[in-house]
Each structure stands twice: as C-alpha cells, then as structure tokens.
Scaffold this active site. Structure first.
Site, PDB file in Angstrom:
ATOM      1  N   SER A 138       0.857  -1.188   0.000  1.00 60.37           N
ATOM      2  CA  SER A 138       0.000   0.000   0.000  1.00 60.37           C
ATOM      3  C   SER A 138       0.891   1.235   0.000  1.00 60.37           C
ATOM      4  O   SER A 138       2.049   1.184   0.440  1.00 60.37           O
ATOM      5  CB  SER A 138      -0.880  -0.001   1.256  1.00 60.37           C
ATOM      6  OG  SER A 138      -1.523   1.245   1.442  1.00 60.37           O
ATOM      7  N   TYR A 148      -0.686  -0.861  10.486  1.00 62.11           N
ATOM      8  CA  TYR A 148      -0.993  -1.154   9.085  1.00 62.11           C
ATOM      9  C   TYR A 148       0.133  -0.650   8.177  1.00 62.11           C
ATOM     10  O   TYR A 148       0.672  -1.399   7.352  1.00 62.11           O
ATOM     11  CB  TYR A 148      -2.313  -0.526   8.675  1.00 62.11           C
ATOM     12  CG  TYR A 148      -2.693  -0.833   7.249  1.00 62.11           C
ATOM     13  CD1 TYR A 148      -3.327  -2.034   6.927  1.00 62.11           C
ATOM     14  CD2 TYR A 148      -2.399   0.051   6.217  1.00 62.11           C
ATOM     15  CE1 TYR A 148      -3.656  -2.340   5.612  1.00 62.11           C
ATOM     16  CE2 TYR A 148      -2.728  -0.249   4.900  1.00 62.11           C
ATOM     17  CZ  TYR A 148      -3.355  -1.440   4.610  1.00 62.11           C
ATOM     18  OH  TYR A 148      -3.670  -1.741   3.299  1.00 62.11           O
TER      19      TYR A 148
END
Length: 259
Positions: A138, A148
């Site tokens: 990401s 994350y």
C-alpha cells in the site's frame, strides 16, 4: 498452462487479479476465508473462461491456513507459476484503540503469511527457473502511520530484498502499492471513507493492469496512478514527524469514533 494462486481472492484487488489472470488463460487456485463465496466465484470464472479453478478455503491468520497454502505451493503436480499475496485487512481506530490481539493478527496475515508463502513459492519457482510473486502492499508503506503502514512497509522492503537476492534466478518479485481502491476493505474494517475525495479512488481492475505491466518491465515496486506516485515520492522526502502528524490528523477524520 500457467497456474496462478491468489490469496484474498473473493473480493477487491484479489478478485480483480483473479478475473484478469483468468481472462489471460491462467488456471487458478483461489484462497479466501469464505468457502461458499469462494466456490461460487471459482465456478463463475470456470464457466466464463474455460479454465480450471481450484477453491482453497483458508484463514491466513491461523497456522493451519498458512500451512495449507504452503502445501499447495510446493506441489509438483499443477505447479504455481504466479503467486499473488493479496490477503489483508485494516483495524479501526488509532494505535491503542485497536486491541493488541487484532494488531498481532494483522501482522500474522500481512507479514508472516507473506513471508512463508513467498518462501514456499520461490523455492519451487527457482528450481524450475521461472515464476512471479506479487505482494500487495500500500502507499501507506511510505507513511509513518501505525501497525498497518508498518506492516506494508515491511512487505515492500521484504519484496525488494528477496528480488535482489534471487536476481538471475528467473523468479520475478513485485510489491504493489496502491492508494484508495474501491473495494470492501473500508466497510469490512468499520472505517468511514466518505470523506475521501472522489478523485483519490482507484479502480481495482486498473490497479491490477498497472501491476502486471510493471512486473513485465522488471520493476520491483509498483505505485499505480501518477497522483499516488507523487504522494509516495513526497513521503520519501518529507520529514517523518511532519508527514506522520499530517497522516494522523487525516486518520482521525476518517475514524468513525470521531464522527
């Protein structure tokens, strides 16, 4: 006939990879937790494209699930030529708002599963002298923002490192780093994404097309869309404290607990 294995294949980017690879004539092994949804999707791809699709229900947050996929990757009958490590999820809220158990589960899926499945696939691919591994990360990998982002930064560094170590083996590696993609990701995490501007959203099929182009070009990191390429470049050259503060404020705006 090329066989591709895709994790997190029943929705979002994983489903987009499955559709594209099926259209290109690949046989598929699809991995996801929801066995019924996975079987239905596999049947639809078989009927539409005339390929073989194996549904492999597995939870990559559990050792048994990872082991089942490792075993499939090591099989010599119907060997896997393309692995797409796509399975992943987000936790709602900032650090200390999410239970530590949920954060550890995230690391299991984003890091341990990616490492183990990449190792299982790369071992067999190197022996055959060909193969590709795409690890979905990401743009959050370039932003100092919680577990994350840290887990996705690990995916990028790990992929680049393995690509360097296995250069010349015939096995290619790519870390895919998309921005906001229209999938079920935010809904599943209980995140409110209505404040994200319309221009920031990417189409999953176009993300997959960009990834496969970059893989063919021999790149090890793919950031689809020029807007996110600029954002990633800025993140690399902006002081971490400044970028982290901006990211944290943005995250609070998207946190349902604060709306």
């Amino acid at each position: 006939m090329t066989t591709s294995l895709v994790t997190g294949a029943s929705a979002g980017i994983g489903a987009a990879f499955a559709r594209r690879l099926a259209a290109d004539g690949h046989d598929l092994v699809l991995v996801a937790r929801d066995g019924k949804r996975l079987a239905d999707f596999a049947a639809s791809l078989e009927a539409r494209h005339g390929i073989r699709v194996e549904a492999l229900p597995a939870d990559l947050a559990e050792d048994e699930g990872i082991a089942a996929v490792e075993d499939r990757l090591r099989r010599t009958d119907g060997p896997v030529d393309v692995l797409v490590n796509n399975a992943g999820f987000g936790n709602k809220g900032t650090f200390l708002q999410a239970p530590v158990a949920d954060e550890l589960r995230m690391l299991k899926v984003h890091c341990e599963a990616v490492l183990r499945l990449t190792a299982a696939a790369a071992e067999s691919m190197r022996a055959r002298g060909r193969g590709s591994v795409i690890n979905v990360a990401s743009v959050a990998a370039f932003v100092p923002r919680g577990t994350y982002g840290a887990s996705k930064a690990w995916v990028v560094q790990f992929t680049q490192g393995v690509a360097y170590e296995l250069a010349g083996s015939g096995v290619r590696f790519l870390a895919l780093c998309p921005g906001f993609v229209r999938t079920e990701f935010h809904d599943r995490a209980g995140m409110k994404a209505s404040n994200v501007p319309s221009w920031a959203w990417l189409d999953a099929d176009k993300v997959v097309a960009a990834a496969l182009r970059d893989l063919a070009r021999g790149r090890t990191v793919s950031v689809p869309d020029p807007r996110y390429k600029v954002a990633a470049a800025l993140a690399r050259h902006t002081p971490a404290a400044l970028f982290g503060a901006t990211s944290t404020r943005a995250g609070r705006r998207y946190d349902p607990k604060n709306t």
